[in-house]
Design a protein around this motif. Structure first.
Motif, PDB file in Angstrom:
ATOM      1  N   ASP A  20      -3.995   0.546   2.847  1.00 33.72           N
ATOM      2  CA  ASP A  20      -4.393  -0.301   1.781  1.00 33.72           C
ATOM      3  C   ASP A  20      -4.192  -0.016   0.325  1.00 33.72           C
ATOM      4  O   ASP A  20      -3.960  -0.912  -0.475  1.00 33.72           O
ATOM      5  N   TRP A  21      -4.527   1.205  -0.029  1.00 32.10           N
ATOM      6  CA  TRP A  21      -4.611   1.747  -1.287  1.00 32.10           C
ATOM      7  C   TRP A  21      -2.988   1.580  -1.921  1.00 32.10           C
ATOM      8  O   TRP A  21      -2.793   1.408  -3.167  1.00 32.10           O
ATOM      9  N   ALA A  80      -2.480  -2.161  -2.368  1.00 31.89           N
ATOM     10  CA  ALA A  80      -3.019  -2.314  -3.932  1.00 31.89           C
ATOM     11  C   ALA A  80      -2.039  -1.987  -4.802  1.00 31.89           C
ATOM     12  O   ALA A  80      -1.826  -2.699  -5.916  1.00 31.89           O
ATOM     13  N   ILE A  81      -1.510  -0.714  -5.003  1.00 29.93           N
ATOM     14  CA  ILE A  81      -0.846  -0.261  -6.128  1.00 29.93           C
ATOM     15  C   ILE A  81       0.528  -1.170  -6.007  1.00 29.93           C
ATOM     16  O   ILE A  81       1.047  -1.367  -7.166  1.00 29.93           O
ATOM     17  N   SER A 140     -10.556  -4.803   2.344  1.00 29.61           N
ATOM     18  CA  SER A 140     -11.039  -3.509   1.765  1.00 29.61           C
ATOM     19  C   SER A 140     -11.381  -3.778   0.130  1.00 29.61           C
ATOM     20  O   SER A 140     -10.941  -4.487  -0.680  1.00 29.61           O
ATOM     21  N   VAL A 189     -10.662  -1.870  -2.049  1.00 29.47           N
ATOM     22  CA  VAL A 189      -9.397  -1.318  -2.726  1.00 29.47           C
ATOM     23  C   VAL A 189      -8.911  -2.460  -3.360  1.00 29.47           C
ATOM     24  O   VAL A 189      -8.472  -2.698  -4.647  1.00 29.47           O
ATOM     25  N   TYR A 190      -8.916  -3.934  -2.772  1.00 25.15           N
ATOM     26  CA  TYR A 190      -8.162  -5.056  -3.444  1.00 25.15           C
ATOM     27  C   TYR A 190      -9.169  -5.501  -4.371  1.00 25.15           C
ATOM     28  O   TYR A 190      -8.589  -6.068  -5.250  1.00 25.15           O
TER      29      TYR A 190
END
Length: 219
Positions: free
Chosen positions: A79-80, A83-84, A173, A175-176
């Motif tokens: 997920d991270w 997101a990036i 998540s 993270v979003y």
């Protein structure tokens, strides 16, 4: 290894200057020489008309969708990283790797758009139904407030809001949600000149009601 390919590819996808190509094909003009000099849908519309603006916006939305797809599907990234990818697609749109030039002081500068359409694409890539929420809000902001810059900011804020709600509900998540906040910041930085003009009362206003009921004034 997936990260090595996924992240720079997302930036390069975001960097594709859709408006530059659309306006060039439609009119032969360089959109960077017109009005704000940005390559997004709003300036493409000013340069080549509503259809060119719409086509540019659609292409910019697909850049955001593609960047998320690259992370989630093509490389099955965590997920991270996804997101990036989303953030880099927006940054690529605003500061394109293909539109670098030197200013009068010899400093390298990046041209691009403001990131609204690409942010919408990122939101759709993360949750397909995002547009059902974001587009009506953006439409109402544009209709009743009448500033393209504020409309663009509303897209980023709506994206952040959706991400936060989905994270609270356990549907996505957190993270979003961080990505959503970063998107708001990125768009605000790109629109810094517009925000200054809003503060001074000199930002261009689009009064759609006036255009509808008194069209001769805008010919």
């Amino acid at each position: 290894m997936n990260t090595f390919f996924s992240v720079p590819l997302a930036y390069l996808i975001g960097s594709i200057p859709s408006g530059l190509f659309v306006v060039k094909i439609a009119t032969g003009k360089d959109v960077r020489d017109i009005e704000s000099g940005r390559t997004g849908g709003t300036n493409a519309m000013r340069a080549a008309g509503p259809l060119a603006g719409l086509f540019t916006a659609v292409l910019d939305v697909f850049k955001g969708i593609a960047a998320i797809w690259v992370g989630q599907t093509l490389f099955s990234s965590p997920d991270w990283i996804v997101a990036i990818n989303g953030l880099l697609a927006i940054l690529g749109h605003n500061y394109s790797a293909f539109l670098i030039k030197r200013n009068e002081n010899g400093k390298l500068v990046f041209k691009g758009g403001a990131g609204g359409a690409t942010t919408l694409g990122v939101a759709i890539g993360l949750w397909m139904n995002s547009w059902i929420v974001i587009l009506p809000i953006a439409g109402l902001v544009y209709l009743f407030i009448g500033y393209a810059s504020v409309t663009t900011i509303s897209i980023a804020i709506s994206t952040m809001g959706i991400s936060i709600v989905r994270a609270i509900n356990g549907a996505a998540s957190w993270v979003y949600a961080v990505l959503g906040a970063a998107a708001v910041g990125t768009v605000m930085v790109a629109l810094k000149p517009n925000l200054q003009r809003l503060k001074e009362g000199t930002e261009r206003h689009v009064n759609l009601f006036a255009r509808i009921f008194n069209p001769k004034k805008f010919k």
